[in-house]
Design a protein around this motif. Sequence first.
Motif, PDB file in Angstrom:
ATOM      1  N   LEU A 106       0.831  -1.205   0.000  1.00 14.48           N
ATOM      2  CA  LEU A 106       0.000   0.000   0.000  1.00 14.48           C
ATOM      3  C   LEU A 106       0.866   1.256   0.000  1.00 14.48           C
ATOM      4  O   LEU A 106       0.564   2.239  -0.676  1.00 14.48           O
ATOM      5  N   ALA A 107       1.931   1.210   0.768  1.00 19.11           N
ATOM      6  CA  ALA A 107       2.817   2.374   0.855  1.00 19.11           C
ATOM      7  C   ALA A 107       3.508   2.650  -0.481  1.00 19.11           C
ATOM      8  O   ALA A 107       3.863   3.793  -0.764  1.00 19.11           O
ATOM      9  N   ALA A 116      -7.958   5.782  -3.522  1.00 20.17           N
ATOM     10  CA  ALA A 116      -9.118   5.192  -4.189  1.00 20.17           C
ATOM     11  C   ALA A 116      -9.400   3.791  -3.657  1.00 20.17           C
ATOM     12  O   ALA A 116     -10.547   3.444  -3.360  1.00 20.17           O
ATOM     13  N   LEU A 117      -8.357   2.995  -3.507  1.00 20.23           N
ATOM     14  CA  LEU A 117      -8.526   1.628  -3.012  1.00 20.23           C
ATOM     15  C   LEU A 117      -9.080   1.617  -1.591  1.00 20.23           C
ATOM     16  O   LEU A 117     -10.010   0.871  -1.287  1.00 20.23           O
ATOM     17  N   LYS A 142     -12.636   4.160 -11.298  1.00 17.73           N
ATOM     18  CA  LYS A 142     -12.599   2.707 -11.469  1.00 17.73           C
ATOM     19  C   LYS A 142     -11.203   2.247 -11.859  1.00 17.73           C
ATOM     20  O   LYS A 142     -10.708   1.233 -11.363  1.00 17.73           O
ATOM     21  N   SER A 143     -10.583   2.988 -12.764  1.00 12.85           N
ATOM     22  CA  SER A 143      -9.243   2.634 -13.232  1.00 12.85           C
ATOM     23  C   SER A 143      -8.230   2.676 -12.095  1.00 12.85           C
ATOM     24  O   SER A 143      -7.365   1.801 -11.983  1.00 12.85           O
ATOM     25  N   ARG A 144      -8.330   3.689 -11.241  1.00 11.38           N
ATOM     26  CA  ARG A 144      -7.397   3.796 -10.117  1.00 11.38           C
ATOM     27  C   ARG A 144      -7.522   2.598  -9.183  1.00 11.38           C
ATOM     28  O   ARG A 144      -6.517   2.032  -8.747  1.00 11.38           O
ATOM     29  N   VAL A 145      -8.760   2.207  -8.883  1.00 12.67           N
ATOM     30  CA  VAL A 145      -8.969   1.059  -8.000  1.00 12.67           C
ATOM     31  C   VAL A 145      -8.471  -0.217  -8.666  1.00 12.67           C
ATOM     32  O   VAL A 145      -7.788  -1.036  -8.037  1.00 12.67           O
ATOM     33  N   ALA A 148      -4.653  -0.296  -8.670  1.00  4.53           N
ATOM     34  CA  ALA A 148      -4.141  -0.524  -7.310  1.00  4.53           C
ATOM     35  C   ALA A 148      -4.307  -1.989  -6.922  1.00  4.53           C
ATOM     36  O   ALA A 148      -3.383  -2.604  -6.384  1.00  4.53           O
ATOM     37  N   ARG A 149      -5.464  -2.561  -7.203  1.00  2.00           N
ATOM     38  CA  ARG A 149      -5.697  -3.981  -6.876  1.00  2.00           C
ATOM     39  C   ARG A 149      -4.730  -4.880  -7.639  1.00  2.00           C
ATOM     40  O   ARG A 149      -4.140  -5.798  -7.085  1.00  2.00           O
ATOM     41  N   ARG A 150      -4.586  -4.591  -8.932  1.00  2.00           N
ATOM     42  CA  ARG A 150      -3.705  -5.416  -9.765  1.00  2.00           C
ATOM     43  C   ARG A 150      -2.261  -5.336  -9.289  1.00  2.00           C
ATOM     44  O   ARG A 150      -1.564  -6.345  -9.195  1.00  2.00           O
TER      45      ARG A 150
END
Length: 192
Positions: A106-107, A116-117, A142-145, A148-150
């Motif tokens: 995350l950092a 966003a996440l 949506k793209s940011r989330v 970040a997830r990927r």
Amino acid sequence: MADIFQNQLIDILPKLRVQALALTRNRTRAEDLVQDAVCNALKARDSFIPGTNFAAWMHRILRNRFISDLRRHRATTDIDTLPGDLLATKPDHEDRLAIKDLAHGLAQLPSDQREALVLVVLQGMSYQELAEVSGCAVGTAKSRVFRARRQLQTWMMGELPEDDRLREEAAALRRRLERTGARKSEEVGKGV
């Protein structure tokens, strides 16, 4: 109206703390940020229109305050440090190691993706609300989330970040070229 406003403000405080911690990655600064955002909201309470999305309004105030503080303290603000007490306990089993890896991941995320996440996954905010808070299009939210997830999934599965992978590939290529060059000079020395 003042009682409703104050009740909504009190109810949103835990979510504001989570967002502030995601933005600052420092508990003390996060608490200061929440306090400053609440002060700003209290000063601007007459501008809030009852019946509109209070949570989005407050998240936007907090985010704007964070950005203002960053601009004001750009030279002294270090947003790339993890809160010291977050990882102070030595991990003694896999869950703690996974949490440590997740916190590290995350950092490493860009701040817009991290925010966003956290807002969507931890606070349950919709993409529309995230777009309002962030001041961007729903597709961008949506793209940011998604990114970040990927990226977190990639890191949690043990894959190197793109920059590190490219560095390792370049180093491996350099070693191969050096070995090839050494072999050719040996062959020339032997008269092959």
